[in-house]
Scaffold this motif. Structure first.
Motif, short mmCIF file in Angstrom:
data_model
loop_
_atom_site.label_atom_id
_atom_site.label_comp_id
_atom_site.label_asym_id
_atom_site.label_seq_id
_atom_site.Cartn_x
_atom_site.Cartn_y
_atom_site.Cartn_z
N ALA A 13 33.53 -5.31 27.66
CA ALA A 13 34.18 -4.33 28.52
C ALA A 13 35.46 -4.91 29.11
CB ALA A 13 33.24 -3.89 29.64
N GLU A 14 35.43 -6.20 29.48
CA GLU A 14 36.63 -6.83 30.05
C GLU A 14 37.75 -6.89 29.01
OE1 GLU A 14 37.99 -11.01 32.21
OE2 GLU A 14 35.89 -10.68 31.65
N GLN A 15 37.41 -7.22 27.78
CA GLN A 15 38.42 -7.26 26.72
C GLN A 15 39.00 -5.88 26.47
OE1 GLN A 15 36.12 -9.01 23.55
NE2 GLN A 15 36.55 -11.12 24.22
N LEU A 16 38.14 -4.86 26.46
CA LEU A 16 38.62 -3.49 26.26
C LEU A 16 39.51 -3.04 27.42
CD1 LEU A 16 35.28 -1.92 24.98
CD2 LEU A 16 37.39 -2.11 23.65
N ARG A 17 39.14 -3.46 28.62
CA ARG A 17 39.93 -3.09 29.80
C ARG A 17 41.31 -3.76 29.73
NH1 ARG A 17 36.13 -3.69 32.73
NH2 ARG A 17 36.38 -5.79 33.57
N ASP A 18 41.33 -5.02 29.33
CA ASP A 18 42.61 -5.72 29.19
C ASP A 18 43.49 -5.05 28.15
OD1 ASP A 18 41.96 -7.56 31.14
OD2 ASP A 18 41.31 -9.12 29.74
N ALA A 19 42.88 -4.64 27.05
CA ALA A 19 43.64 -3.97 25.98
C ALA A 19 44.18 -2.63 26.48
CB ALA A 19 42.76 -3.77 24.75
N MET A 20 43.37 -1.90 27.26
CA MET A 20 43.82 -0.62 27.81
C MET A 20 45.02 -0.83 28.74
SD MET A 20 41.86 1.91 30.50
CE MET A 20 42.21 0.76 31.85
N VAL A 21 44.94 -1.84 29.60
CA VAL A 21 46.03 -2.10 30.53
C VAL A 21 47.30 -2.49 29.78
CG1 VAL A 21 46.83 -3.64 32.36
CG2 VAL A 21 44.51 -2.71 32.44
N GLN A 22 47.16 -3.29 28.74
CA GLN A 22 48.33 -3.66 27.95
C GLN A 22 48.96 -2.43 27.32
OE1 GLN A 22 49.85 -6.58 27.81
NE2 GLN A 22 51.43 -5.61 26.53
N HIS A 23 48.12 -1.50 26.87
CA HIS A 23 48.65 -0.26 26.28
C HIS A 23 49.36 0.57 27.34
CE1 HIS A 23 49.19 2.84 23.41
NE2 HIS A 23 48.24 3.65 23.85
N LEU A 24 48.81 0.63 28.55
CA LEU A 24 49.46 1.37 29.64
C LEU A 24 50.83 0.78 29.95
CD1 LEU A 24 46.45 1.88 32.11
CD2 LEU A 24 47.48 3.60 30.62
N ILE A 25 50.93 -0.53 29.90
CA ILE A 25 52.22 -1.19 30.15
C ILE A 25 53.21 -0.82 29.05
CG2 ILE A 25 53.38 -3.43 30.27
CD1 ILE A 25 50.74 -4.53 31.48
N GLU A 26 52.74 -0.87 27.79
CA GLU A 26 53.62 -0.54 26.67
C GLU A 26 54.08 0.91 26.71
OE1 GLU A 26 51.12 -1.59 23.42
OE2 GLU A 26 51.44 -3.76 23.66
N LEU A 27 53.22 1.81 27.18
CA LEU A 27 53.58 3.22 27.30
C LEU A 27 54.53 3.48 28.46
CD1 LEU A 27 50.07 4.87 26.74
CD2 LEU A 27 52.02 4.99 25.17
N GLY A 28 54.64 2.54 29.37
CA GLY A 28 55.44 2.76 30.56
C GLY A 28 54.70 3.52 31.64
N ALA A 29 53.39 3.75 31.45
CA ALA A 29 52.60 4.48 32.44
C ALA A 29 52.28 3.61 33.65
CB ALA A 29 51.31 5.01 31.81
N ALA A 30 52.09 2.31 33.43
CA ALA A 30 51.82 1.36 34.51
C ALA A 30 52.96 0.35 34.54
CB ALA A 30 50.48 0.67 34.30
N ARG A 31 53.69 0.32 35.64
CA ARG A 31 54.85 -0.57 35.77
C ARG A 31 54.75 -1.49 37.00
NH1 ARG A 31 56.45 4.53 35.06
NH2 ARG A 31 57.16 4.73 37.22
N ASP A 32 54.31 -0.93 38.11
CA ASP A 32 54.16 -1.70 39.34
C ASP A 32 53.05 -2.75 39.14
OD1 ASP A 32 53.26 -2.56 41.91
OD2 ASP A 32 54.03 -0.74 42.83
N PRO A 33 53.31 -4.02 39.46
CA PRO A 33 52.27 -5.04 39.30
C PRO A 33 50.98 -4.72 40.04
CG PRO A 33 54.40 -6.08 39.70
CD PRO A 33 54.60 -4.61 39.89
N ARG A 34 51.08 -4.01 41.17
CA ARG A 34 49.87 -3.66 41.91
C ARG A 34 49.08 -2.58 41.20
NH1 ARG A 34 50.96 -1.19 46.20
NH2 ARG A 34 48.98 -1.64 47.23
N VAL A 35 49.78 -1.66 40.54
CA VAL A 35 49.08 -0.65 39.73
C VAL A 35 48.38 -1.33 38.55
CG1 VAL A 35 49.37 1.40 38.27
CG2 VAL A 35 50.67 1.19 40.41
N ILE A 36 49.07 -2.24 37.91
CA ILE A 36 48.49 -2.97 36.78
C ILE A 36 47.23 -3.73 37.22
CG2 ILE A 36 48.90 -4.87 35.16
CD1 ILE A 36 51.88 -3.91 35.15
N ALA A 37 47.31 -4.39 38.39
CA ALA A 37 46.16 -5.13 38.90
C ALA A 37 44.99 -4.21 39.19
CB ALA A 37 46.56 -5.91 40.15
N ALA A 38 45.28 -3.02 39.74
CA ALA A 38 44.21 -2.06 40.04
C ALA A 38 43.49 -1.63 38.77
CB ALA A 38 44.79 -0.84 40.77
N PHE A 39 44.24 -1.38 37.71
CA PHE A 39 43.61 -0.93 36.47
C PHE A 39 42.87 -2.06 35.76
CE2 PHE A 39 45.83 2.84 37.37
CZ PHE A 39 45.27 3.85 36.60
#
Length: 409
Positions: A13-39
């Motif tokens: 689950a942790e690996q999947l979560r990390d992959a999801m967050v990386q995808h959110l960063i690539e999409l530009g949906a998550a940009r703020d470091p605090r948003v990234i940390a929350a996800f």
């Protein structure tokens, strides 16, 4: 001292979560470091135990958790991409008090991560099944600074405010007065607002007795329930299984559905605008311009089977802008160009006046390209009863509680 090693399912689950967050960063949906940390922190898969863990961490997957008697989705855990997009719009700071309208669990947890131990999150929903599920998830995930309320959000949460931010996770056609009154001056309201059939998650800032937009994004959400329920009506034009075609009416004139159904089976007239889009460019600003400029422009929803059979050339789950006049219609379409990953915009018309409508639609596409392509519309919300001279000129949408305007530079 003993330590507990994480089990294989936790690691997966942790690996999947990390992959999801990386995808959110690539999409530009998550940009703020605090948003990234929350996800990275929230165990969102605990909220949907019946969903495969890999699916729960798919950034684009929305888990439907309840439907009504007709099969319409009425509750869901929104896709992580959309949740991140709204939280970025909210610009949340530690210590804030946040009202979330429309519960599910994970989004409230993200908000709780954003406000920190000194902040508060109140999440509310009209459906006790939804709030019970949210409560169970939040307890299991260990969040103590979230209050879950079961109530109709039409009245907000007066005993819990005022709020620095209000984040709405259901489609709304109107803004109840309580939301405005319970939002602090300068506070931000993030709401998927439906305007003439088109839904955008709008970031509003409160300025006295009005709300002024500070950006918006294309989105799709389940509709509001309770006192604020205001669903679109459907005018069915083709009712064959897997090939259904219908117009979504949201304050538009009642169409002659029989004549339009006949028109769809008549020869088409195609008009190309000469305006092109890149493959990754969105139509969202163009479509909002079209609904500002043209009066009778409902959205045409069509099943993929209708396109496969050739009844229509465009089919979108959000609907395609369609200009209607009596027994004729024209809708926006695209075609590939010789340039790689570039598409030309045009219009296809049907019926006695189909070509004229297609030409008019293509003309407005050119106007958008020439005058507004690099602009974003300004959306304002004023209380119902506000005099015309206090409202900007532009497309006006009259609702029970508010007068909404869309204007362009």
């Amino acid at each position: 001292m003993t330590t507990t090693e994480p089990n294989q399912s936790d690691l997966a689950a942790e690996q999947l979560r990390d992959a999801m967050v990386q995808h959110l960063i690539e999409l530009g949906a998550a940009r703020d470091p605090r948003v990234i940390a929350a996800f990275r922190a929230v165990l969102r898969h605990l909220a949907t135990p019946d969903v495969d863990v890999a699916k729960a961490y798919d950034a684009e997957f929305a888990a439907v958790t309840k439907t009504d008697a007709t099969g319409v989705d009425i509750s869901s855990v929104s896709a992580a991409r959309v949740q991140a997009m709204q939280i970025e719009q909210a610009r949340i700071q530690p210590g804030m008090t946040i009202l979330e309208i429309g519960s599910g669990g994970p989004n409230a947890a993200y908000l709780a991560e954003m406000v920190g131990a000194d902040g508060r999150v109140i999440t509310m929903d009209i459906d006790p099944d939804v709030t019970a599920r949210a409560t169970g998830f939040l307890q299991a995930a260990g969040y103590r600074n979230v209050t879950v309320l079961t109530a109709d959000a039409e009245n907000g949460a007066p005993d819990q405010g005022p709020f620095d931010r209000i984040v709405v996770t259901v489609q709304a056609a109107d803004i109840p007065p309580a939301w405005m009154h319970q939002l602090k001056e300068g506070g931000r309201l993030i709401v998927p607002l439906r305007m003439r059939g088109m839904t955008r998650t709008v970031a509003f800032v409160r300025e006295g007795d009005r709300l002024v937009s500070d950006g918006f994004e294309l989105c799709g959400f389940v509709p509001m329930q309770g006192a604020g329920e205001n669903r679109v009506r459907l005018a069915v034009l083709h009712d064959v299984e897997d090939e259904e075609i219908a117009l979504r009416l949201d304050g538009h004139p009642e169409p002659d559905a029989r004549a339009l159904a006949e028109a769809l089976h008549s020869p088409r007239a195609t008009v190309w605008s000469g305006v092109t889009l890149g493959g990754s460019e969105s139509n969202e600003h163009l479509d909002l311009w079209l609904t500002t400029a043209l009066d009778n422009l409902p959205l045409m929803a069509a099943k993929p089977g209708a396109r496969k059979r050739g009844l229509v050339t465009s089919a979108s789950p959000l609907g395609v802008p369609t200009l209607v006049d009596g027994g004729s219609l024209a809708y926006r379409t695209v075609r590939a160009t010789d340039a790689e990953d570039r598409y030309e915009l045009g219009a296809i018309g049907h019926g006695p006046h189909g070509r004229g409508l297609a030409e008019r639609l293509a003309s407005e596409i050119r106007t958008w390209d020439r005058e507004h392509r690099n602009d974003q519309a300004r959306i304002e919300v004023h209380p119902a009863g506000t005099p015309d001279d206090r409202i900007p000129a532009g497309r006006r949408i009259e609702r029970r509680h508010t007068r909404i305007t869309i204007t362009w530079p």
